[in-house]
Write a protein that holds these residues in place. Sequence first.
Motif, PDB file in Angstrom:
ATOM      1  N   LEU A 124       2.735   6.655   5.797  1.00 56.37           N
ATOM      2  CA  LEU A 124       1.697   7.548   5.276  1.00 56.37           C
ATOM      3  C   LEU A 124       1.022   6.927   4.055  1.00 56.37           C
ATOM      4  O   LEU A 124      -0.203   6.962   3.922  1.00 56.37           O
ATOM      5  CB  LEU A 124       2.302   8.907   4.917  1.00 56.37           C
ATOM      6  N   ALA A 125       1.819   6.353   3.166  1.00 55.75           N
ATOM      7  CA  ALA A 125       1.232   5.704   1.995  1.00 55.75           C
ATOM      8  C   ALA A 125       0.375   4.513   2.400  1.00 55.75           C
ATOM      9  O   ALA A 125      -0.704   4.287   1.843  1.00 55.75           O
ATOM     10  CB  ALA A 125       2.334   5.265   1.031  1.00 55.75           C
ATOM     11  N   ALA A 126       0.823   3.755   3.397  1.00 52.45           N
ATOM     12  CA  ALA A 126       0.073   2.576   3.846  1.00 52.45           C
ATOM     13  C   ALA A 126      -1.242   2.950   4.508  1.00 52.45           C
ATOM     14  O   ALA A 126      -2.218   2.195   4.437  1.00 52.45           O
ATOM     15  CB  ALA A 126       0.936   1.760   4.816  1.00 52.45           C
ATOM     16  N   LEU A 127      -1.300   4.113   5.157  1.00 53.00           N
ATOM     17  CA  LEU A 127      -2.526   4.554   5.819  1.00 53.00           C
ATOM     18  C   LEU A 127      -3.605   5.003   4.837  1.00 53.00           C
ATOM     19  O   LEU A 127      -4.782   5.076   5.198  1.00 53.00           O
ATOM     20  CB  LEU A 127      -2.210   5.700   6.783  1.00 53.00           C
ATOM     21  N   VAL A 128      -3.198   5.330   3.607  1.00 55.75           N
ATOM     22  CA  VAL A 128      -4.117   5.804   2.559  1.00 55.75           C
ATOM     23  C   VAL A 128      -4.990   6.946   3.110  1.00 55.75           C
ATOM     24  O   VAL A 128      -6.216   6.867   3.133  1.00 55.75           O
ATOM     25  CB  VAL A 128      -5.007   4.667   2.013  1.00 55.75           C
ATOM     26  N   PRO A 129      -4.376   8.032   3.550  1.00 55.77           N
ATOM     27  CA  PRO A 129      -5.159   9.100   4.178  1.00 55.77           C
ATOM     28  C   PRO A 129      -5.903   9.960   3.167  1.00 55.77           C
ATOM     29  O   PRO A 129      -5.496  10.077   2.005  1.00 55.77           O
ATOM     30  CB  PRO A 129      -4.083   9.923   4.892  1.00 55.77           C
ATOM     31  N   GLU A 130      -7.002  10.545   3.618  1.00 54.87           N
ATOM     32  CA  GLU A 130      -7.711  11.512   2.791  1.00 54.87           C
ATOM     33  C   GLU A 130      -7.246  12.932   3.077  1.00 54.87           C
ATOM     34  O   GLU A 130      -7.627  13.870   2.382  1.00 54.87           O
ATOM     35  CB  GLU A 130      -9.218  11.411   3.023  1.00 54.87           C
TER      36      GLU A 130
END
Length: 348
Positions: A124-130
């Motif tokens: 989740l952190a690697a995806l840098v989601p909004e």
Amino acid sequence: MNALELPVIRDPRVEHADIAAWLQSLGGPVWLILEGEDTRRCRVVTTLLHGNEPSGTLALHRWLMSGPRPRTRLAVLLANVHGALSHPLFTHRHTVDGRDLNRCFRAPFEGPSGALARAIAHDLAALVPELVVDLHNTSGNGPAFAVATRRHPVIEALAGRFCERLVVTDLRLGSLMELPHEMPALADCPVFTLECGGALQPEAREVAEGLFRLLSDCLDPAALSSIPYLEVLVHPLRVELRPGASVVYAREPRPGVDLTLWARIDEHNRGVTQPDARLGWLGERGVACLTARDGLGRERVDELLEARDGRLHARRPLRLFMATTNSEIARSDCLFYAVSAVSEGSLR
């Protein structure tokens, strides 16, 4: 986007109309990533953290069969695939040797379930989601509602499209939606749980399908307008059995049991539960067989519930949710959540 720890299938195409065959083909926990029109932005939907909560998976399968192209990159996690596939399909919260995955998103991340939760958090952190939406089914029948650990305009705008109630909780259980409080990389990301309704309710899959359609079509969730009435309830209390206490569900009291809950107590997931409503029957220990601690660890059960002539009643008007008729979930997780029927705030 950094490298992900869990397997990834990019721009997935559904080749199996049968849901069980499709899940078997995935092989285990997996990210499905649709690149979308704007690859600079990423939204995340997680589902199947509990293997007995199928609405998100069923909706995803149907949506993918339409060959969608979302407006932004969309990453969808199918987490507890093995639990869902345990026979009979979609009836096991987790595998026999596993733990409740949605209680594992905090240190020390012990065992296989903890390792999986840590990998999901890393990804989740690697995806840098909004935005992150975690899809679930309620333990009993009832209307859809949303849960978050804080108020946020994006959360409220999206929640208001699919339900009439947002619960803001300060309880910390190790759930995925608590990650912004644990990981600086996600601190500013709106994360919330969307409880779609009971697993067997057709409306629950409709809620999940609506979320996928909305995230596919809408470029900016924060700009959504015409939000219907959204009731916001804060700081619910989690009513649990004390260690060693017993519970059954029936239409009349059972001797030798600490708590007999009304067989259809999940009917109280709708509307307001008044003090004159009988929730069940108590054994010799009375209300002492129950506990309900707040976010600071203070015991509050006597503020919510009371015994009257051996029966269990609400002490004041309450809104109950997640009331289950599943005795295994009642023993291992909780009986229900409760909050004052007077809302702390609302949106229109």
